[in-house]
Write a protein that holds these residues in place. Structure first.
Motif, PDB file in Angstrom:
ATOM      1  N   ILE A   1       0.828  37.711  65.926  1.00 14.76           N
ATOM      2  CA  ILE A   1       0.317  38.948  65.702  1.00 14.76           C
ATOM      3  C   ILE A   1       0.920  39.643  64.361  1.00 14.76           C
ATOM      4  CG2 ILE A   1       2.522  39.726  66.722  1.00 14.76           C
ATOM      5  CD1 ILE A   1       1.103  42.119  67.923  1.00 14.76           C
ATOM      6  N   LYS A   2       0.356  40.626  63.602  1.00 16.04           N
ATOM      7  CA  LYS A   2       0.723  41.100  62.307  1.00 16.04           C
ATOM      8  C   LYS A   2       1.426  42.325  62.596  1.00 16.04           C
ATOM      9  CE  LYS A   2      -1.511  37.984  59.537  1.00 16.04           C
ATOM     10  NZ  LYS A   2      -0.522  37.218  58.659  1.00 16.04           N
ATOM     11  N   TYR A   3       2.455  42.360  61.759  1.00 17.12           N
ATOM     12  CA  TYR A   3       3.361  43.653  61.844  1.00 17.12           C
ATOM     13  C   TYR A   3       3.532  44.542  60.664  1.00 17.12           C
ATOM     14  CZ  TYR A   3       5.688  41.215  65.891  1.00 17.12           C
ATOM     15  OH  TYR A   3       5.912  40.790  66.950  1.00 17.12           O
ATOM     16  N   THR A   4       3.844  45.753  60.855  1.00 20.91           N
ATOM     17  CA  THR A   4       4.139  46.618  59.893  1.00 20.91           C
ATOM     18  C   THR A   4       5.511  47.250  60.094  1.00 20.91           C
ATOM     19  OG1 THR A   4       3.028  48.494  58.261  1.00 20.91           O
ATOM     20  CG2 THR A   4       2.858  48.857  60.761  1.00 20.91           C
TER      21      THR A   4
ATOM     22  N   GLY B   1       1.663  45.172  55.388  1.00 26.83           N
ATOM     23  CA  GLY B   1       1.512  43.968  56.063  1.00 26.83           C
ATOM     24  C   GLY B   1       0.559  43.812  56.936  1.00 26.83           C
ATOM     25  N   MET B   2      -0.287  44.776  57.203  1.00 27.01           N
ATOM     26  CA  MET B   2      -1.415  44.353  58.232  1.00 27.01           C
ATOM     27  C   MET B   2      -2.512  45.447  58.142  1.00 27.01           C
ATOM     28  SD  MET B   2      -0.246  45.763  62.003  1.00 27.01           S
ATOM     29  CE  MET B   2       0.050  47.629  62.669  1.00 27.01           C
ATOM     30  N   PHE B   3      -3.547  44.883  58.663  1.00 29.71           N
ATOM     31  CA  PHE B   3      -4.743  45.975  58.929  1.00 29.71           C
ATOM     32  C   PHE B   3      -5.384  45.961  60.323  1.00 29.71           C
ATOM     33  CE2 PHE B   3      -6.802  42.044  57.124  1.00 29.71           C
ATOM     34  CZ  PHE B   3      -7.969  41.912  57.835  1.00 29.71           C
TER      35      PHE B   3
ATOM     36  N   ARG C   1       9.737  47.374  63.824  1.00 30.20           N
ATOM     37  CA  ARG C   1       8.324  46.955  63.035  1.00 30.20           C
ATOM     38  C   ARG C   1       7.196  47.286  64.335  1.00 30.20           C
ATOM     39  NH1 ARG C   1       8.820  40.064  63.172  1.00 30.20           N
ATOM     40  NH2 ARG C   1       9.314  40.003  65.563  1.00 30.20           N
ATOM     41  N   LEU C   2       6.178  47.324  63.936  1.00 33.23           N
ATOM     42  CA  LEU C   2       4.955  47.357  65.027  1.00 33.23           C
ATOM     43  C   LEU C   2       4.050  46.641  64.698  1.00 33.23           C
ATOM     44  CD1 LEU C   2       3.670  50.941  66.197  1.00 33.23           C
ATOM     45  CD2 LEU C   2       2.200  49.376  65.256  1.00 33.23           C
ATOM     46  N   GLY C   3       3.222  46.019  65.905  1.00 35.65           N
ATOM     47  CA  GLY C   3       2.324  44.987  65.592  1.00 35.65           C
ATOM     48  C   GLY C   3       1.069  45.097  66.446  1.00 35.65           C
ATOM     49  N   VAL C   4       0.083  44.933  65.981  1.00 36.12           N
ATOM     50  CA  VAL C   4      -1.257  45.142  66.667  1.00 36.12           C
ATOM     51  C   VAL C   4      -2.068  43.883  66.765  1.00 36.12           C
ATOM     52  CG1 VAL C   4      -3.388  46.479  66.713  1.00 36.12           C
ATOM     53  CG2 VAL C   4      -1.315  47.660  65.831  1.00 36.12           C
ATOM     54  N   SER C   5      -2.597  43.404  67.742  1.00 34.80           N
ATOM     55  CA  SER C   5      -3.700  42.302  67.895  1.00 34.80           C
ATOM     56  C   SER C   5      -4.581  42.681  68.889  1.00 34.80           C
ATOM     57  CB  SER C   5      -2.877  41.064  68.301  1.00 34.80           C
ATOM     58  OG  SER C   5      -2.312  41.220  69.494  1.00 34.80           O
TER      59      SER C   5
END
Length: 421
Positions: A254-257, A356-358, A412-416
């Motif tokens: 998972i990518k994080y911001t 860090g992510m999109f 941090r917060l991640g989205v997948s």
């Protein structure tokens, strides 16, 4: 003798390792999420209901400014369209209640017996719980509640709050809170005493914000300040998603911001949005419209309670203009949405870019259809012309069928992508 000691020591080590290897690992705490929609017959709220809900929700976010795997279910059979419910057991013995999950609120509250103005038919009967007790003003939790005050006759700690266009008075209380297989003794929550208005979640509310009375803070090390949820598609036949508490069972890829801290709105989950892409084209947005500014409260938040994403005026204007250019059909408005089409369209993808992510939204997260399917609208709108005009809100409709991971311990917060229903 030495050989005998060595042999015995080896046996001790062997059996110790054997016991450790057979120890049961901690299971994920998964709760169902149940979306709340207004009618059993319709899969999603009407455009007018969405607009009314978000107007009330954004009014609540406005008031947050400091002036000085549990299942998630949709509330198809309940009021308060646009919220997501979790099943909790409160008190001893446990009384089952469905509570609204709210990432932009800290304190939990429940409709309790004796409440004036509570509309829920399911109340927490505090007289039937052997572990219930009201908190006095001397309790440390009292100072952690917003707008707390002491009841003159009893010195009980009360707090009041405005939520949308409604308000309530609650008695700060302690009792056991059960979530899936976990039990949190002595959980502080508000026992609703009086409610004015109709926008207070009738079933109660479980706060998942960043403050001292939130679930993450009160749970201590149990969940290691980490949770995630997967919101179900309101059009799906299987109408449940999941709330996962703790680090166990969270996605590895998972990518994080980074999460950002805003002292003016300390409860909210701020992130730094750097740009938006419509199709393959980045839209032209002034950097000031996306900038995080703790002094003004400006920036971007993730919120579970707002239904459709709200973008500040210059950001929305740029996204809308590029969306219209790509569609190139006559445009109309409906129920608070100003980018609607009565002809079939093939909408472009929309991507939110963060440090860090999109996140690239699939078509079903980009547009929303009217109840009769004759009109299709861009499922976004401009931020209201009030304090929230500086805040971009990434809302639940755009989060559906994604796992959104809040790792507060590591900021941090991640989205997948994940099929949630």
């Amino acid at each position: 003798m030495a050989a005998s000691f060595s042999s015995s020591f080896s046996l001790i080590i062997f059996f110790t390792l054997l016991c450790l290897s057979n120890a049961s690992p901690r299971l994920p705490t998964n709760l169902k999420l149940i979306p709340v929609t207004p009618h059993l017959q319709s899969s999603i709220p009407s455009f007018d209901q969405i607009n009314a809900h978000d107007k009330s929700r954004l009014s609540y976010l406005d008031n947050l400014i400091k002036k000085t795997s549990v299942p998630i279910v949709s509330g198809r059979a309940f009021q308060q369209a646009g919220n997501y419910l979790v099943r909790a057991n409160v008190g001893t013995p446990g009384q089952t209640l469905l509570m609204v999950m709210d990432t932009s609120n800290d304190a939990a509250w429940l409709p309790c017996s004796g409440c004036s103005g509570c509309s829920s038919q399911t109340l927490f009967t505090l007289e039937q719980s052997s572990t219930y007790k009201p908190l006095q003003c001397s309790a440390p939790q009292c100072r952690q509640a917003a707008n707390w005050f002491c009841a003159p006759a009893t010195s009980d700690c009360h707090f009041n709050m405005t939520y949308g266009g409604s308000s309530f008075d609650a008695l700060l209380s302690l009792d056991s809170l059960g979530l899936a297989q976990d039990t949190l003794p002595g959980y502080a929550f508000g026992c609703l005493r009086t409610v004015t208005g109709t926008s207070i979640p009738a079933q109660g509310l479980l706060g998942l914000g960043r403050g001292p009375l939130s679930l993450l803070s009160q749970a201590g090390n149990l969940y290691q300040k980490t949770f995630s949820y997967c919101l179900p598609d309101l059009r799906a036949t299987n109408f449940t998603g999941s709330l996962r508490l703790g680090t166990v069972g969270q996605p590895k890829r998972i990518k994080y911001t980074p999460l950002l801290a805003n002292p003016r709105r300390p409860t909210l989950y701020y992130v730094n949005m750097t740009g938006i892409r419509v199709g393959k084209r980045f839209v032209d947005i002034p950097s000031s419209a996306l900038a995080f500014n703790p002094a003004t409260g400006a920036g971007t938040i993730f919120d579970s309670g707002t239904m459709v994403t709200r973008l500040v005026a210059p950001v929305y204007a740029a996204v809308r203009a590029e969306f219209l250019r790509r569609i190139n059909l006559p445009v109309s408005s409906l129920g608070g949405f100003d980018t609607c089409f009565t002809q079939p369209i093939v909408p472009p993808t929309i991507s939110f870019h963060f440090d860090g992510m999109f996140v690239t939204l699939p078509t079903e997260n980009v547009v929303i259809h009217s109840s009769f399917g004759t009109t299709t609208c861009l499922a976004m709108a401009a931020a209201p012309d009030n304090v929230n005009s500086v805040v971009n809100v990434i809302a639940s409709y755009q989060q559906q069928n994604h796992r959104v991971l809040y790792d507060v311990a590591n900021s941090r917060l991640g989205v997948s992508r994940e099929h949630c229903s």
